[in-house]
Design an enzyme around this catalytic site. Sequence first.
Site, PDB file in Angstrom:
ATOM      1  N   SER A  44       0.834  -1.191   0.000  1.00 26.05           N
ATOM      2  CA  SER A  44       0.000   0.000   0.000  1.00 26.05           C
ATOM      3  C   SER A  44       0.880   1.257   0.000  1.00 26.05           C
ATOM      4  O   SER A  44       1.727   1.425  -0.880  1.00 26.05           O
ATOM      5  CB  SER A  44      -0.957  -0.040   1.201  1.00 26.05           C
ATOM      6  OG  SER A  44      -1.933   0.960   1.124  1.00 26.05           O
ATOM      7  N   ASP A 102      -9.028  -6.148  -4.675  1.00 27.80           N
ATOM      8  CA  ASP A 102      -8.592  -4.863  -4.132  1.00 27.80           C
ATOM      9  C   ASP A 102      -9.153  -3.753  -5.016  1.00 27.80           C
ATOM     10  O   ASP A 102      -8.704  -3.555  -6.137  1.00 27.80           O
ATOM     11  CB  ASP A 102      -7.064  -4.809  -4.113  1.00 27.80           C
ATOM     12  CG  ASP A 102      -6.521  -3.517  -3.501  1.00 27.80           C
ATOM     13  OD1 ASP A 102      -7.321  -2.613  -3.173  1.00 27.80           O
ATOM     14  OD2 ASP A 102      -5.292  -3.421  -3.352  1.00 27.80           O
ATOM     15  N   HIS A 158      -8.176  -4.988  -0.276  1.00 30.68           N
ATOM     16  CA  HIS A 158      -6.888  -4.314  -0.142  1.00 30.68           C
ATOM     17  C   HIS A 158      -6.065  -4.893   1.007  1.00 30.68           C
ATOM     18  O   HIS A 158      -4.837  -4.945   0.935  1.00 30.68           O
ATOM     19  CB  HIS A 158      -7.119  -2.814   0.087  1.00 30.68           C
ATOM     20  CG  HIS A 158      -5.855  -2.014   0.145  1.00 30.68           C
ATOM     21  ND1 HIS A 158      -4.960  -1.959  -0.902  1.00 30.68           N
ATOM     22  CD2 HIS A 158      -5.328  -1.238   1.140  1.00 30.68           C
ATOM     23  CE1 HIS A 158      -3.946  -1.180  -0.568  1.00 30.68           C
ATOM     24  NE2 HIS A 158      -4.138  -0.740   0.667  1.00 30.68           N
TER      25      HIS A 158
END
Length: 387
Positions: free
Chosen positions: A156, A321, A354
């Site tokens: 991320s 995601d 995610h």
Amino acid sequence: MSFPADSVGLVTPQKFQFEEPLALECGRILPRFDIMFETYGTLNADKSNAILICHALSGHHHAAGYHHEDDKKAGWWDACIGPGKAIDTSKFFVVALNNIGGCNGSTGPTSPNPENENRPYGPDFPLVTVRDWVKTQAMLSDRLGIDVWYSVIGGSLGGMQALQWSVDYPDRLKNCVIIASAPKLSAQNIAFNEVARQSILSDPDFHHGRYLENDSYPKRGLILARMVGHITYLSEEAMKQKFGRDLKSGKFMYGFDVEFQVESYLRYQGEQFSRNFDANTYLIMTKALDYFDPSREYELSLQKAMANTKCRFLVVSFTTDWRFAPERSQEIVDALITSQKPVSYLDVDAEQGHDSFLFPIPLYVKTLRAFLGGPDHLQETVIEETI
């Protein structure tokens, strides 16, 4: 307490103080700063086995192991860091840090401001960028005596830092692992961040960021910000399987208190988060996300930004995601392939959305382990490169 055999066990955080002024991208100067970090494994004689772990928005230096004997929760990426795990601490010396602007020991909004009678920085703490973080990480590398990282890894927002490392310090890393990330935020992602920030800024207890001096805290705003963010971290399928439309009491209560299990879950997550995270830090971290764009100084061309990179790349995305969809990872892969850089790409079929990068999903873990290999033999990965 006996720890699992594949755990790094008890770990003790360390702190380095940097007394030299730090010039930031925003034009301001931080007179001095501290960086909190942890290490796992042993650095070899030629210092060729070091791996840097970059954290995501709400992450910190405690990535693996435990802080005390009765600690019930291990570090945030304990599933992947340890003896025999994907990031094998019997082979590698692993460094995980808390970035400046954070609230877990590194200099940030809750730290004393030497230019204001050592009162908490609060809203006076400067906005920092991913490039600023990478700059301080390079300074930490120097202090540790590590000239070249075997790999820089992040998921991320951490993946953005790993990407920036490859651009800013091409000679200082051999491998780069970018997981569930993007080359820059979409308008939709910036919008989510803005809603989260407004939740905090509009809380009456925020006091223009000086809540610590007013013996206050914008708890409601931070809870709402986390609830908004948490929704984007999970996939629709994950929420369906975990909660569905299940009712907490088994029947409609015809009111505005918690009725559905998913509502209870979100409020719980927000409540827990608000106890452990600083509101000003949340504002700073989301702005760093918004600002990130390594192509900005390369005529807005990601390909040109990646042209001088020298390391191997592994890019990983997850099918469910939707915060950083696989297409965003493929933009990075496309730029690398066009620039004729060595890149392996894997899109993992996972239901967790995610947050998938935090879980030990077998194919994901196997790929990460294969790519890293070991410092004594840069083995080639057997992964099909796809666009």
